[in-house]
Design a protein around this motif. Sequence first.
Motif, PDB file in Angstrom:
ATOM      1  N   SER A   1       0.833  -1.195   0.000  1.00 23.67           N
ATOM      2  CA  SER A   1       0.000   0.000   0.000  1.00 23.67           C
ATOM      3  C   SER A   1       0.872   1.251   0.000  1.00 23.67           C
ATOM      4  O   SER A   1       1.836   1.336   0.775  1.00 23.67           O
ATOM      5  CB  SER A   1      -0.908   0.010   1.232  1.00 23.67           C
ATOM      6  OG  SER A   1      -1.528   1.272   1.376  1.00 23.67           O
TER       7      SER A   1
ATOM      8  N   HIS B   1      -3.253  -5.759  -0.644  1.00 22.41           N
ATOM      9  CA  HIS B   1      -2.786  -4.650   0.177  1.00 22.41           C
ATOM     10  C   HIS B   1      -2.610  -3.350  -0.606  1.00 22.41           C
ATOM     11  O   HIS B   1      -2.902  -2.272  -0.090  1.00 22.41           O
ATOM     12  CB  HIS B   1      -1.468  -5.034   0.853  1.00 22.41           C
ATOM     13  CG  HIS B   1      -1.568  -6.285   1.646  1.00 22.41           C
ATOM     14  ND1 HIS B   1      -2.214  -6.344   2.853  1.00 22.41           N
ATOM     15  CD2 HIS B   1      -1.138  -7.558   1.385  1.00 22.41           C
ATOM     16  CE1 HIS B   1      -2.167  -7.587   3.317  1.00 22.41           C
ATOM     17  NE2 HIS B   1      -1.522  -8.339   2.439  1.00 22.41           N
TER      18      HIS B   1
ATOM     19  N   GLY C   1       1.817  -7.874   4.827  1.00 24.40           N
ATOM     20  CA  GLY C   1       1.288  -6.692   4.160  1.00 24.40           C
ATOM     21  C   GLY C   1       1.889  -6.432   2.798  1.00 24.40           C
ATOM     22  O   GLY C   1       1.850  -5.300   2.302  1.00 24.40           O
TER      23      GLY C   1
ATOM     24  N   ASP D   1       0.179   3.880   1.327  1.00 24.37           N
ATOM     25  CA  ASP D   1       0.042   4.439   2.682  1.00 24.37           C
ATOM     26  C   ASP D   1       0.924   3.719   3.695  1.00 24.37           C
ATOM     27  O   ASP D   1       1.153   4.232   4.788  1.00 24.37           O
ATOM     28  CB  ASP D   1      -1.418   4.359   3.144  1.00 24.37           C
ATOM     29  CG  ASP D   1      -2.345   5.201   2.288  1.00 24.37           C
ATOM     30  OD1 ASP D   1      -1.879   6.238   1.766  1.00 24.37           O
ATOM     31  OD2 ASP D   1      -3.518   4.822   2.130  1.00 24.37           O
ATOM     32  N   ARG D   2       1.396   2.517   3.328  1.00 21.42           N
ATOM     33  CA  ARG D   2       2.275   1.745   4.198  1.00 21.42           C
ATOM     34  C   ARG D   2       3.407   1.161   3.348  1.00 21.42           C
ATOM     35  O   ARG D   2       3.405  -0.026   3.032  1.00 21.42           O
ATOM     36  CB  ARG D   2       1.515   0.628   4.917  1.00 21.42           C
ATOM     37  CG  ARG D   2       0.435   1.118   5.854  1.00 21.42           C
ATOM     38  CD  ARG D   2      -0.294  -0.020   6.568  1.00 21.42           C
ATOM     39  NE  ARG D   2       0.594  -0.772   7.439  1.00 21.42           N
ATOM     40  CZ  ARG D   2       0.933  -2.046   7.238  1.00 21.42           C
ATOM     41  NH1 ARG D   2       0.473  -2.703   6.201  1.00 21.42           N
ATOM     42  NH2 ARG D   2       1.732  -2.667   8.083  1.00 21.42           N
TER      43      ARG D   2
ATOM     44  N   THR E   1       6.075  -0.600   3.071  1.00 25.11           N
ATOM     45  CA  THR E   1       6.792  -1.485   3.994  1.00 25.11           C
ATOM     46  C   THR E   1       7.801  -2.417   3.332  1.00 25.11           C
ATOM     47  O   THR E   1       8.433  -3.233   4.020  1.00 25.11           O
ATOM     48  CB  THR E   1       5.779  -2.341   4.767  1.00 25.11           C
ATOM     49  OG1 THR E   1       4.943  -3.054   3.826  1.00 25.11           O
ATOM     50  CG2 THR E   1       4.890  -1.475   5.649  1.00 25.11           C
TER      51      THR E   1
END
Length: 290
Positions: free
Chosen positions: A9, A272, A63, A11-12, A14
């Motif tokens: 994502s 994700h 994720g 937004d993340r 990772t």
Amino acid sequence: MYTCVLTASPDRPTIEQTLVEALRNGWGGGDAQWLSPGVAAEFGLDRLPDTLRTTQDELDAMGVDLNVVPDMGRRKRLLLADMDSTMIQQECIDELAAEAGVGDRVAAITARAMNGEIDFDGALRERVGLLAGLDASVIDRVIADRITLMPGGRTLVTTMKAHGARAALVSGGFTAFTSVIAERLGFDEHRANILLIEDGKLTGEPGMPILGRQAKVDALQQITQAMGIASDDVLAVGDGANDLGMLTLAGMGVALHAKPAVQAEAGLRINHGDLTSLLYLQGYADTDFA
């Protein structure tokens, strides 16, 4: 030859370099490159890994979405997209039902239909029947107050069109919604079911024929024939069981935040990332986004 694509994502963000390198080394892949720092990376492979499914599940728990795509014809010439829970974040019939006071009953039927537990056509008739007598003006209010676009959708459509692709919205929902969403996102055309209206109120009957699973397959075949391209040139995306026909026929079929039964059958899955993940699958970097 194949390309392994890891996405997360926006937004993340990772995805770490150590993860990409460990996976590349374990699978004997080529040089890794970032399509978007922390969000998308890829590397080449000579063959499909034997441990693909188990590794997908492991990264899913972290994720991160993992997909492997063929190199040949990676960038697609047609985007064929579902609408509900794909290009928008809601199921439009559930939102209408909430206004009619039958939200829980309709949502339960929708969930079962999208997971392939019950026949789509029968489920649509049953749900639309529960909307009989609802003032048609509610449609505009639902669109204005309840419908939100799925993140990344406009970028997906705009970028593919900027590189010569066509975009079609093909929904088991309703033209009253697809006409608005298609215009907002820049789709070239849209197909969906019709809500019949008499004297300003919903009749409780859908227009015939019902656009379900086979109609989405028909749309893929008709549009590709008109464009003079093959099904391998299509990127199809959806989340429900009625999308599986077009997902399995398309050269790149993506289950987006999909029901378990759909994920099990679809070739590619995004759990994700947002809709820009479909651009990374095609080899676009974030610097290529329109």
